[in-house]
Design a protein around this motif. Sequence first.
Motif, PDB file in Angstrom:
ATOM      1  N   ALA B  16      48.796  26.743  44.139  1.00 43.39           N
ATOM      2  CA  ALA B  16      47.486  26.630  43.488  1.00 43.39           C
ATOM      3  C   ALA B  16      47.522  27.401  42.168  1.00 43.39           C
ATOM      4  O   ALA B  16      48.063  28.513  42.110  1.00 43.39           O
ATOM      5  CB  ALA B  16      46.397  27.174  44.401  1.00 43.39           C
ATOM      6  N   GLY B  17      46.995  26.799  41.125  1.00 45.04           N
ATOM      7  CA  GLY B  17      46.982  27.449  39.821  1.00 45.04           C
ATOM      8  C   GLY B  17      48.119  27.000  38.922  1.00 45.04           C
ATOM      9  O   GLY B  17      48.100  27.265  37.721  1.00 45.04           O
ATOM     10  N   ASP B  18      49.101  26.318  39.479  1.00 42.00           N
ATOM     11  CA  ASP B  18      50.198  25.802  38.654  1.00 42.00           C
ATOM     12  C   ASP B  18      49.656  24.802  37.642  1.00 42.00           C
ATOM     13  O   ASP B  18      48.782  23.995  37.964  1.00 42.00           O
ATOM     14  CB  ASP B  18      51.223  25.053  39.527  1.00 42.00           C
ATOM     15  N   MET B  44      58.769  17.413  36.216  1.00 38.20           N
ATOM     16  CA  MET B  44      57.575  18.243  36.087  1.00 38.20           C
ATOM     17  C   MET B  44      57.944  19.708  35.906  1.00 38.20           C
ATOM     18  O   MET B  44      58.642  20.283  36.741  1.00 38.20           O
ATOM     19  CB  MET B  44      56.676  18.052  37.313  1.00 38.20           C
ATOM     20  N   ASN B  45      57.465  20.264  34.789  1.00 38.52           N
ATOM     21  CA  ASN B  45      57.741  21.662  34.460  1.00 38.52           C
ATOM     22  C   ASN B  45      56.448  22.465  34.487  1.00 38.52           C
ATOM     23  O   ASN B  45      55.364  21.916  34.267  1.00 38.52           O
ATOM     24  CB  ASN B  45      58.346  21.772  33.061  1.00 38.52           C
ATOM     25  N   ASP B  46      56.569  23.764  34.733  1.00 40.37           N
ATOM     26  CA  ASP B  46      55.378  24.625  34.763  1.00 40.37           C
ATOM     27  C   ASP B  46      55.028  25.103  33.348  1.00 40.37           C
ATOM     28  O   ASP B  46      55.677  24.714  32.367  1.00 40.37           O
ATOM     29  CB  ASP B  46      55.548  25.771  35.773  1.00 40.37           C
TER      30      ASP B  46
END
Lengths: 141, 66
Positions: B16-18, B44-46
């Motif tokens: 959660a929060g990513d 997909m990258n943060d």
Amino acid sequence: MTAAPATALEVGTVVAERDVHITRDSLVRYAGASGDFNPIHYRDDVAASVGLPGVLAHGMLTMGIAVQPVAEWLGDSGWVAGYGVRFTRPVVVDPEQGATVGIVAKVATVDEDGRPKRIDLTVTAAGQTVLGKAQVTVVFR
Amino acid sequence: MVHGEQSFTYDRPIVAGDELTATLTVTSVKTLGGNAMVTAQSTMNDAEGEHVVTATSTLVVRGDDA
């Protein structure tokens, strides 16, 4: 279910086994959640017009349902680091009876400590395998 | 069009929060028996630019005569 997944297990051990019943309602919910509103997943006439044996479950719904027992078996002791499937046969969902997806998860490979590394899934509906090469890579914490 | 294959490879769990940014690349297009097999990879990258997950999808697009 086999408890304490972080311990060593033999290749071939069944770690999770489950039958999941789905209905047309499940498909409508999944369509909304995923944004995949292809009518072959809720309209018999459209499914028949493109030569399908009936309304089909979304492949990704079957994929998600199939890995859930593994995720629950892992619990907080590990996580799924990889998951792949081939959609080899459709899951036909009868308007009245729905469909039952059967899942058997077995240890396929183990790490140097003997802990499961890859879990293979056998996923069936109406007596036939519906996913091919359904493999889950797990990592223990 | 039908979904032929799907896989996900994670470097870490998503939490959660990513905040993830996905980049979709068509990696191959093959013709097989009048059908087209299109493979696409979504990386997909943060927020820090670190890789989190790659999703690979193969879609089978039926030919007119198939």
